[in-house]
Scaffold this motif. Structure first.
Motif, PDB file in Angstrom:
ATOM      1  N   GLU A  25       3.873  14.031 -13.772  1.00  0.00           N
ATOM      2  CA  GLU A  25       2.854  13.833 -14.901  1.00  0.00           C
ATOM      3  C   GLU A  25       3.343  12.846 -15.919  1.00  0.00           C
ATOM      4  OE1 GLU A  25       2.759  17.758 -17.110  1.00  0.00           O
ATOM      5  OE2 GLU A  25       1.722  18.698 -15.145  1.00  0.00           O
ATOM      6  N   THR A  26       3.560  11.588 -15.073  1.00  0.00           N
ATOM      7  CA  THR A  26       3.686  10.473 -15.801  1.00  0.00           C
ATOM      8  C   THR A  26       2.255   9.697 -16.236  1.00  0.00           C
ATOM      9  OG1 THR A  26       5.667  10.041 -14.630  1.00  0.00           O
ATOM     10  CG2 THR A  26       4.802   8.113 -15.536  1.00  0.00           C
ATOM     11  N   PRO A  27       1.832   9.435 -17.486  1.00  0.00           N
ATOM     12  CA  PRO A  27       0.589   8.806 -17.610  1.00  0.00           C
ATOM     13  C   PRO A  27       0.385   7.452 -16.780  1.00  0.00           C
ATOM     14  CG  PRO A  27       1.831   9.383 -19.767  1.00  0.00           C
ATOM     15  CD  PRO A  27       2.944   9.539 -18.525  1.00  0.00           C
ATOM     16  N   LEU A  28      -0.601   7.357 -16.260  1.00  0.00           N
ATOM     17  CA  LEU A  28      -1.055   6.129 -15.307  1.00  0.00           C
ATOM     18  C   LEU A  28      -2.508   5.886 -15.517  1.00  0.00           C
ATOM     19  CD1 LEU A  28      -0.002   5.757 -11.593  1.00  0.00           C
ATOM     20  CD2 LEU A  28      -2.290   5.564 -12.229  1.00  0.00           C
ATOM     21  N   LEU A  29      -2.573   4.661 -15.517  1.00  0.00           N
ATOM     22  CA  LEU A  29      -4.066   3.813 -15.356  1.00  0.00           C
ATOM     23  C   LEU A  29      -4.054   3.059 -14.172  1.00  0.00           C
ATOM     24  CD1 LEU A  29      -6.701   2.980 -16.762  1.00  0.00           C
ATOM     25  CD2 LEU A  29      -5.201   1.120 -17.890  1.00  0.00           C
ATOM     26  N   HIS A  42      -7.351  12.601 -12.840  1.00  0.00           N
ATOM     27  CA  HIS A  42      -6.729  13.866 -12.146  1.00  0.00           C
ATOM     28  C   HIS A  42      -6.877  15.213 -13.027  1.00  0.00           C
ATOM     29  CE1 HIS A  42      -3.615  16.549 -10.062  1.00  0.00           C
ATOM     30  NE2 HIS A  42      -3.631  15.685  -9.648  1.00  0.00           N
ATOM     31  N   GLU A  43      -7.187  16.412 -12.322  1.00  0.00           N
ATOM     32  CA  GLU A  43      -7.542  17.578 -12.855  1.00  0.00           C
ATOM     33  C   GLU A  43      -6.386  18.112 -13.793  1.00  0.00           C
ATOM     34  OE1 GLU A  43      -8.720  19.994  -9.651  1.00  0.00           O
ATOM     35  OE2 GLU A  43     -10.677  18.944  -9.610  1.00  0.00           O
ATOM     36  N   THR A  44      -5.097  17.681 -13.455  1.00  0.00           N
ATOM     37  CA  THR A  44      -4.192  18.321 -14.201  1.00  0.00           C
ATOM     38  C   THR A  44      -2.998  17.193 -14.987  1.00  0.00           C
ATOM     39  OG1 THR A  44      -2.723  18.624 -12.295  1.00  0.00           O
ATOM     40  CG2 THR A  44      -4.131  20.415 -13.110  1.00  0.00           C
ATOM     41  N   ALA A  45      -3.051  16.096 -14.066  1.00  0.00           N
ATOM     42  CA  ALA A  45      -1.852  15.020 -14.729  1.00  0.00           C
ATOM     43  C   ALA A  45      -2.519  14.232 -15.517  1.00  0.00           C
ATOM     44  CB  ALA A  45      -1.319  14.448 -13.638  1.00  0.00           C
ATOM     45  N   PRO A  46      -1.768  13.340 -16.774  1.00  0.00           N
ATOM     46  CA  PRO A  46      -2.535  12.339 -17.421  1.00  0.00           C
ATOM     47  C   PRO A  46      -2.730  11.249 -16.653  1.00  0.00           C
ATOM     48  CG  PRO A  46      -0.012  12.433 -17.886  1.00  0.00           C
ATOM     49  CD  PRO A  46      -0.398  13.638 -16.639  1.00  0.00           C
ATOM     50  N   VAL A  47      -3.482  11.172 -15.476  1.00  0.00           N
ATOM     51  CA  VAL A  47      -3.765  10.056 -14.695  1.00  0.00           C
ATOM     52  C   VAL A  47      -5.348   9.764 -14.779  1.00  0.00           C
ATOM     53  CG1 VAL A  47      -3.639   9.260 -12.301  1.00  0.00           C
ATOM     54  CG2 VAL A  47      -1.870  10.619 -13.297  1.00  0.00           C
ATOM     55  N   ILE A  48      -5.537   8.384 -14.894  1.00  0.00           N
ATOM     56  CA  ILE A  48      -7.092   8.149 -15.096  1.00  0.00           C
ATOM     57  C   ILE A  48      -7.141   6.621 -14.127  1.00  0.00           C
ATOM     58  CG2 ILE A  48      -7.538   9.324 -17.146  1.00  0.00           C
ATOM     59  CD1 ILE A  48      -7.836   6.400 -18.545  1.00  0.00           C
ATOM     60  N   ALA A  49      -8.415   6.301 -13.720  1.00  0.00           N
ATOM     61  CA  ALA A  49      -8.693   5.086 -13.136  1.00  0.00           C
ATOM     62  C   ALA A  49      -9.979   4.801 -13.195  1.00  0.00           C
ATOM     63  CB  ALA A  49      -8.103   5.327 -11.606  1.00  0.00           C
ATOM     64  N   VAL A  50     -10.000   3.253 -13.194  1.00  0.00           N
ATOM     65  CA  VAL A  50     -11.390   2.623 -13.485  1.00  0.00           C
ATOM     66  C   VAL A  50     -11.683   1.775 -12.222  1.00  0.00           C
ATOM     67  CG1 VAL A  50     -11.627   3.199 -15.980  1.00  0.00           C
ATOM     68  CG2 VAL A  50     -10.866   0.957 -15.159  1.00  0.00           C
ATOM     69  N   GLN A  51     -12.771   1.819 -11.872  1.00  0.00           N
ATOM     70  CA  GLN A  51     -13.119   0.653 -10.539  1.00  0.00           C
ATOM     71  C   GLN A  51     -13.512  -0.525 -11.357  1.00  0.00           C
ATOM     72  OE1 GLN A  51     -13.313   1.255  -6.941  1.00  0.00           O
ATOM     73  NE2 GLN A  51     -12.869  -0.729  -7.508  1.00  0.00           N
ATOM     74  N   ASP A  82       0.870  -1.097   0.025  1.00  0.00           N
ATOM     75  CA  ASP A  82       0.127   0.043  -0.047  1.00  0.00           C
ATOM     76  C   ASP A  82       1.024   1.084   0.062  1.00  0.00           C
ATOM     77  OD1 ASP A  82      -2.271  -1.731   0.276  1.00  0.00           O
ATOM     78  OD2 ASP A  82      -2.436  -1.354   2.509  1.00  0.00           O
ATOM     79  N   GLU A  83       1.652   1.220   0.968  1.00  0.00           N
ATOM     80  CA  GLU A  83       2.555   2.579   0.972  1.00  0.00           C
ATOM     81  C   GLU A  83       3.348   2.813  -0.257  1.00  0.00           C
ATOM     82  OE1 GLU A  83       5.529   4.432   4.685  1.00  0.00           O
ATOM     83  OE2 GLU A  83       5.397   2.186   4.476  1.00  0.00           O
ATOM     84  N   ALA A  84       3.772   1.788  -0.790  1.00  0.00           N
ATOM     85  CA  ALA A  84       4.660   1.767  -1.897  1.00  0.00           C
ATOM     86  C   ALA A  84       3.985   2.517  -3.146  1.00  0.00           C
ATOM     87  CB  ALA A  84       5.500   0.377  -2.452  1.00  0.00           C
ATOM     88  N   GLN A  85       2.723   1.709  -3.164  1.00  0.00           N
ATOM     89  CA  GLN A  85       1.695   2.357  -4.601  1.00  0.00           C
ATOM     90  C   GLN A  85       1.486   3.601  -4.144  1.00  0.00           C
ATOM     91  OE1 GLN A  85      -1.054  -0.910  -4.875  1.00  0.00           O
ATOM     92  NE2 GLN A  85       0.108  -1.840  -6.452  1.00  0.00           N
ATOM     93  N   LEU A  86       1.040   3.868  -3.080  1.00  0.00           N
ATOM     94  CA  LEU A  86       0.575   5.349  -2.865  1.00  0.00           C
ATOM     95  C   LEU A  86       1.998   6.390  -3.109  1.00  0.00           C
ATOM     96  CD1 LEU A  86      -1.162   4.882   0.663  1.00  0.00           C
ATOM     97  CD2 LEU A  86      -2.291   5.520  -1.426  1.00  0.00           C
ATOM     98  N   ALA A  87       3.032   5.929  -2.782  1.00  0.00           N
ATOM     99  CA  ALA A  87       4.066   6.924  -3.050  1.00  0.00           C
ATOM    100  C   ALA A  87       4.335   6.933  -4.485  1.00  0.00           C
ATOM    101  CB  ALA A  87       5.356   6.402  -2.560  1.00  0.00           C
ATOM    102  N   LEU A  88       4.124   6.036  -5.281  1.00  0.00           N
ATOM    103  CA  LEU A  88       4.228   5.708  -6.805  1.00  0.00           C
ATOM    104  C   LEU A  88       3.510   6.548  -7.508  1.00  0.00           C
ATOM    105  CD1 LEU A  88       5.587   4.285  -9.057  1.00  0.00           C
ATOM    106  CD2 LEU A  88       3.813   2.661  -8.981  1.00  0.00           C
ATOM    107  N   VAL A  89       2.123   6.380  -7.123  1.00  0.00           N
ATOM    108  CA  VAL A  89       1.036   7.380  -7.781  1.00  0.00           C
ATOM    109  C   VAL A  89       0.978   8.805  -7.549  1.00  0.00           C
ATOM    110  CG1 VAL A  89      -1.579   7.882  -7.624  1.00  0.00           C
ATOM    111  CG2 VAL A  89      -0.707   5.657  -7.480  1.00  0.00           C
TER     112      VAL A  89
END
Length: 249
Positions: free
Chosen positions: A111-115, A208-217, A97-104
């Motif tokens: 502004e690294t693209p992330l899904l 995310h409002e400014t970064a190229p980051v999106i996510a789906v549940q 958890d801690e590692a993924q939170l830091a990564l995101v």
């Protein structure tokens, strides 16, 4: 310019689930589908686990051009101010958890693209101060109950915001999805925008409002998902908008 040779980090919580081999096997199927689709789009894929800790994960993803954060176990409640002992509670992998939170957080900063997929959406939300509905109830339509793991995915519609990247990628403002989650977003994290909701109102997509980051549940990588969803969402990582999914009434 194409993406040939660009690096994509596909990040899961852990590679080892010896306590639940059926679940572990299903996760391998889902992660494998993401890797196969990304490779078909020209990505050089690295499959990484987050349970070696923050420093290891950040180092291994330092040069990644884009990131996918996969589904998995419940996030430990301490990261969003919750309590343990809730119905349906899974094991917690706090190091992951801690590692993924830091990564995101770093992905947004750089502004690294992330899904994010399923747990990946919840990680994104918690990373920016959001909270989690800890259990949707045993009558929730977000997963099938009392069935073998390979039958757990439930199909339901999602309404997508018209003026969203998610709608542009999927080419629709209503899509059918495959989902299998017992938790959901509660309070939305800072800097995040809700771009998809299920009929019961629960959050199904964030941007995310400014970064190229999106996510789906939901799980676009599930074998039963509508054709083209996974391809369209992975296309986001290279900045390619692909209306690959037809509108669903």
């Amino acid at each position: 310019m194409g993406i040939q040779g660009r690096s994509l980090a596909v990040v899961e919580a852990t590679r080892f689930r010896g306590d639940d081999p059926e679940y572990h096997g299903y996760v391998q199927l889902l992660v494998g589908a993401v890797i196969a689709e990304a490779q078909s789009q020209g990505w050089a894929v690295s499959r990484l686990a987050a349970d070696d800790g923050v420093d290891a994960l950040l180092a291994r993803t330092e040069a990644a051009d884009a990131i996918v954060v996969m589904g998995g176990e419940d996030i430990a409640p301490r990261f969003y101010g919750g309590s343990t002992g809730y119905p349906g509670e899974s094991r917690h992998l706090e190091t992951a958890d801690e590692a993924q939170l830091a990564l995101v957080r770093r992905a947004v900063e750089r502004e690294t693209p992330l899904l994010g997929i399923c747990r990946g959406l919840q990680i994104l939300n918690v990373a920016f101060g959001g909270t989690i509905v800890q259990h949707l109830g045993d009558d929730s339509t977000h997963r099938n109950h009392g069935v073998p793991i390979r039958q757990i995915m439930a199909s339901h519609p999602v309404a997508i915001a018209e003026d969203s990247l998610t709608a542009d990628l999927l080419g629709a403002t209503s899509v059918d999805v495959q989902s299998a989650h017992h938790q959901a977003v509660d309070a939305v994290g800072s800097g995040l925008r809700v771009t998809g909701r299920a009929p019961d109102g629960h959050v199904e997509a964030l941007e995310h409002e400014t970064a190229p980051v999106i996510a789906v549940q939901w799980h676009p990588e599930d074998p039963g998902a509508p054709a083209g969803q996974l391809a369209a969402l992975i296309a986001h990582l290279s900045g390619v908008q692909s209306a690959a999914v037809a509108a669903v009434a």
